[in-house]
Design a protein around this motif. Structure first.
Motif, PDB file in Angstrom:
ATOM      1  N   GLU A  27      -8.905  -1.392   3.058  1.00  0.00           N
ATOM      2  CA  GLU A  27      -8.755  -0.112   3.841  1.00  0.00           C
ATOM      3  C   GLU A  27      -7.343   0.199   4.344  1.00  0.00           C
ATOM      4  N   ASN A  28      -6.629  -0.951   4.793  1.00  0.00           N
ATOM      5  CA  ASN A  28      -4.958  -0.814   4.752  1.00  0.00           C
ATOM      6  C   ASN A  28      -4.334  -0.261   3.908  1.00  0.00           C
ATOM      7  N   LEU A  29      -4.906  -0.919   2.601  1.00  0.00           N
ATOM      8  CA  LEU A  29      -4.081  -0.413   1.341  1.00  0.00           C
ATOM      9  C   LEU A  29      -4.373   0.778   1.002  1.00  0.00           C
ATOM     10  N   ILE A  30      -5.508   1.420   1.098  1.00  0.00           N
ATOM     11  CA  ILE A  30      -5.998   2.738   0.684  1.00  0.00           C
ATOM     12  C   ILE A  30      -5.297   3.587   1.751  1.00  0.00           C
ATOM     13  N   GLU A  31      -5.021   3.482   2.979  1.00  0.00           N
ATOM     14  CA  GLU A  31      -4.234   3.886   3.978  1.00  0.00           C
ATOM     15  C   GLU A  31      -2.688   4.347   3.762  1.00  0.00           C
ATOM     16  N   GLN A  32      -2.312   3.107   3.189  1.00  0.00           N
ATOM     17  CA  GLN A  32      -0.770   3.130   2.581  1.00  0.00           C
ATOM     18  C   GLN A  32      -0.680   3.896   1.366  1.00  0.00           C
ATOM     19  N   LEU A  33      -1.734   3.947   0.387  1.00  0.00           N
ATOM     20  CA  LEU A  33      -1.698   5.035  -0.762  1.00  0.00           C
ATOM     21  C   LEU A  33      -1.762   6.294  -0.386  1.00  0.00           C
ATOM     22  N   ASN A  34      -2.604   6.443   0.567  1.00  0.00           N
ATOM     23  CA  ASN A  34      -2.755   7.946   1.052  1.00  0.00           C
ATOM     24  C   ASN A  34      -1.321   8.616   1.792  1.00  0.00           C
ATOM     25  N   LYS A  35      -0.630   7.682   2.518  1.00  0.00           N
ATOM     26  CA  LYS A  35       0.648   7.878   3.238  1.00  0.00           C
ATOM     27  C   LYS A  35       1.678   8.056   1.948  1.00  0.00           C
ATOM     28  N   SER A  36       1.551   7.282   0.886  1.00  0.00           N
ATOM     29  CA  SER A  36       2.713   7.434   0.134  1.00  0.00           C
ATOM     30  C   SER A  36       2.208   8.450  -0.955  1.00  0.00           C
ATOM     31  N   ARG A 159      -0.443  -6.201   8.365  1.00  0.00           N
ATOM     32  CA  ARG A 159      -0.835  -5.401   9.286  1.00  0.00           C
ATOM     33  C   ARG A 159       0.153  -4.208   9.350  1.00  0.00           C
ATOM     34  N   ASN A 160      -0.407  -3.078   9.793  1.00  0.00           N
ATOM     35  CA  ASN A 160       0.612  -1.862  10.320  1.00  0.00           C
ATOM     36  C   ASN A 160       1.451  -2.222  11.370  1.00  0.00           C
ATOM     37  N   LYS A 161       2.575  -1.815  11.276  1.00  0.00           N
ATOM     38  CA  LYS A 161       3.434  -1.862  12.576  1.00  0.00           C
ATOM     39  C   LYS A 161       2.883  -1.226  13.683  1.00  0.00           C
ATOM     40  N   PRO A 162       2.750  -1.768  14.792  1.00  0.00           N
ATOM     41  CA  PRO A 162       2.188  -1.177  16.151  1.00  0.00           C
ATOM     42  C   PRO A 162       2.738   0.054  16.620  1.00  0.00           C
ATOM     43  N   THR A 163       2.152   0.752  17.071  1.00  0.00           N
ATOM     44  CA  THR A 163       2.649   2.101  17.718  1.00  0.00           C
ATOM     45  C   THR A 163       2.923   1.846  19.216  1.00  0.00           C
ATOM     46  N   PHE A 320       7.473 -10.550  11.834  1.00  0.00           N
ATOM     47  CA  PHE A 320       6.416  -9.849  11.424  1.00  0.00           C
ATOM     48  C   PHE A 320       6.566  -8.706  10.033  1.00  0.00           C
ATOM     49  N   LYS A 321       8.008  -8.392  10.325  1.00  0.00           N
ATOM     50  CA  LYS A 321       8.292  -7.668   8.937  1.00  0.00           C
ATOM     51  C   LYS A 321       7.880  -7.981   7.832  1.00  0.00           C
ATOM     52  N   GLU A 322       7.930  -9.376   7.410  1.00  0.00           N
ATOM     53  CA  GLU A 322       7.181 -10.036   6.232  1.00  0.00           C
ATOM     54  C   GLU A 322       5.866  -9.713   5.935  1.00  0.00           C
ATOM     55  N   PHE A 323       5.319  -9.199   7.156  1.00  0.00           N
ATOM     56  CA  PHE A 323       3.832  -8.943   6.969  1.00  0.00           C
ATOM     57  C   PHE A 323       3.447  -7.402   7.092  1.00  0.00           C
ATOM     58  N   ASN A 324       4.316  -6.630   7.262  1.00  0.00           N
ATOM     59  CA  ASN A 324       4.517  -5.249   7.367  1.00  0.00           C
ATOM     60  C   ASN A 324       3.666  -4.493   6.102  1.00  0.00           C
ATOM     61  N   SER A 325       2.445  -3.710   6.472  1.00  0.00           N
ATOM     62  CA  SER A 325       1.795  -3.517   5.281  1.00  0.00           C
ATOM     63  C   SER A 325       2.557  -2.201   4.633  1.00  0.00           C
ATOM     64  N   GLU A 326       3.292  -1.563   5.064  1.00  0.00           N
ATOM     65  CA  GLU A 326       4.027  -0.351   4.460  1.00  0.00           C
ATOM     66  C   GLU A 326       4.935  -1.128   3.423  1.00  0.00           C
ATOM     67  N   ILE A 327       5.896  -2.269   3.810  1.00  0.00           N
ATOM     68  CA  ILE A 327       6.537  -2.778   2.746  1.00  0.00           C
ATOM     69  C   ILE A 327       6.074  -3.509   1.760  1.00  0.00           C
ATOM     70  N   GLN A 328       5.031  -4.565   2.100  1.00  0.00           N
ATOM     71  CA  GLN A 328       4.222  -5.084   0.982  1.00  0.00           C
ATOM     72  C   GLN A 328       3.488  -4.070   0.130  1.00  0.00           C
ATOM     73  N   THR A 329       2.957  -3.065   0.451  1.00  0.00           N
ATOM     74  CA  THR A 329       2.055  -2.375  -0.490  1.00  0.00           C
ATOM     75  C   THR A 329       3.170  -1.603  -1.225  1.00  0.00           C
TER      76      THR A 329
END
Length: 339
Positions: A27-36, A159-163, A320-329
């Motif tokens: 679901e995280n991946l799908i969220e990133q695909l939609n954002k991009s 994981r997503n970067k926290p807000t 945490f930057k190594e596991f940032n969802s946006e970067i890895q996607t």
């Protein structure tokens, strides 16, 4: 027209709270695909979203055969279903001259591969040798599979970067455990360690209890506070109240709670298992100890102090930057040639 056909487990439609790690990551991946604004077509492989398992498999295969037309890449994201779906995807792609990728969730891929025999071994060989791009969750698995498939890449738990931000960066001797409350997570060692800590140290336990030997009464008797299970949207807010995550497990891959802790600037105390060694820098982002070793756990808890805590916290947040969802996607999409 969309180039990408993507398969993976979506959120349970009947009970959204019934969500495993694979669902969260997909679901995280799908969220990133939609954002991009990536154009894609989706096939849900979560069998609980179908009438029954048989119908699920049949309908997923039907969708795969129908929706693959016009696509240039088919990407499967799976924990176990890849054994069934990946061979079909590879065959379709060979026949239609498409590319395909497999993202295997979890850390047991090589163990299953090396122990497999007979038909299962042949199926696994066919999958891993013929898939165009293979993505695995742990770096040591990438090294294990490189000789089998040169196009093997690292796609970690993300994981997503926290807000939200952790407001207090001071060390207050507040430790927290967040996971399933079972023996294999090191609960016995936490209980024993608390006996040798002064009253200034607090340890709170969050998570569903899956072992009848543990109870609110037992924790209270040992001066540990049991706070119950958390909803997913409560985890970061809860972590923000503490200083250090405790996870002295006997078995782990890349625990999501460790990444969430890093994102909030919490260092960890955990065990020197393969996956945890990959995501923890000893004495920088946390302290790794031997499993089932209460003395080492006590020493690790006492190691943190007002002088060293701020540096630990800073390092954790940087890690945490190594596991940032946006970067890895983005890395994943670049690798498979989708933009």
């Amino acid at each position: 027209m969309s180039k990408l056909l993507i398969l993976g487990p979506c959120t349970n439609k009947i009970n959204p709270s019934k969500t495993g790690g694979a669902v969260v990551l997909f679901e995280n991946l799908i969220e990133q695909l939609n954002k991009s604004k990536i154009d894609y077509v989706l096939i849900d492989t979560n069998k609980e979203n179908y009438k029954n398992t048989t119908i699920a498999y049949l309908f997923i295969i039907f969708q795969l055969c129908f929706k693959q037309f016009g696509k240039t890449h088919i990407s499967l994201h799976s924990s176990r279903d890849y054994l069934f779906f990946a061979p079909i995807i590879v065959l379709i792609c060979k026949i239609t001259n498409k590319k395909c990728s497999l993202r295997k969730f979890g850390g047991e891929a090589f163990e299953h591969y090396s122990k497999a025999k007979g038909i299962k071994k042949k199926v696994l060989n066919f999958i891993f040798k013929n898939i165009d791009y293979l993505f695995l969750e742990m770096k040591y698995l990438v090294e294990k599979f490189k000789p089998i498939n040169q196009n093997t890449f690292w796609f970690p738990n993300v994981r997503n970067k926290p807000t939200i931000e952790k407001k207090n960066s001071h060390f207050n001797k507040k430790f927290v455990f967040i996971s399933h409350v079972i023996k294999e997570k090191g609960i016995d060692e936490i209980i024993e360690a608390k006996k040798y800590l002064s009253k200034e140290y607090s340890i709170d336990i969050y998570g569903p209890i899956h072992d009848s030997k543990y109870s609110n009464k037992l924790f209270t008797e040992n001066k540990i506070i049991y706070k119950g299970a958390l909803k997913s949207n409560e985890v970061l807010l809860t972590l923000a109240k503490y200083d250090v995550l405790l996870l002295p497990s006997y078995k782990e891959g890349y625990p999501g709670i460790v990444l969430e802790s890093y994102s909030m600037g919490l260092p960890i105390i955990s065990t020197n298992l393969q996956g945890l060694k990959e995501i923890t820098e000893q004495n920088k982002t946390g302290i790794l100890i031997e499993p089932k070793n209460t003395n080492e756990l006590i020493d690790a808890i006492k190691y943190f102090n007002e002088d060293n805590y701020s540096e630990f916290s800073k390092n954790a947040k940087e890690k945490f930057k190594e596991f940032n969802s946006e970067i890895q996607t983005k890395k994943f999409l670049n690798t498979i040639g989708i933009d």
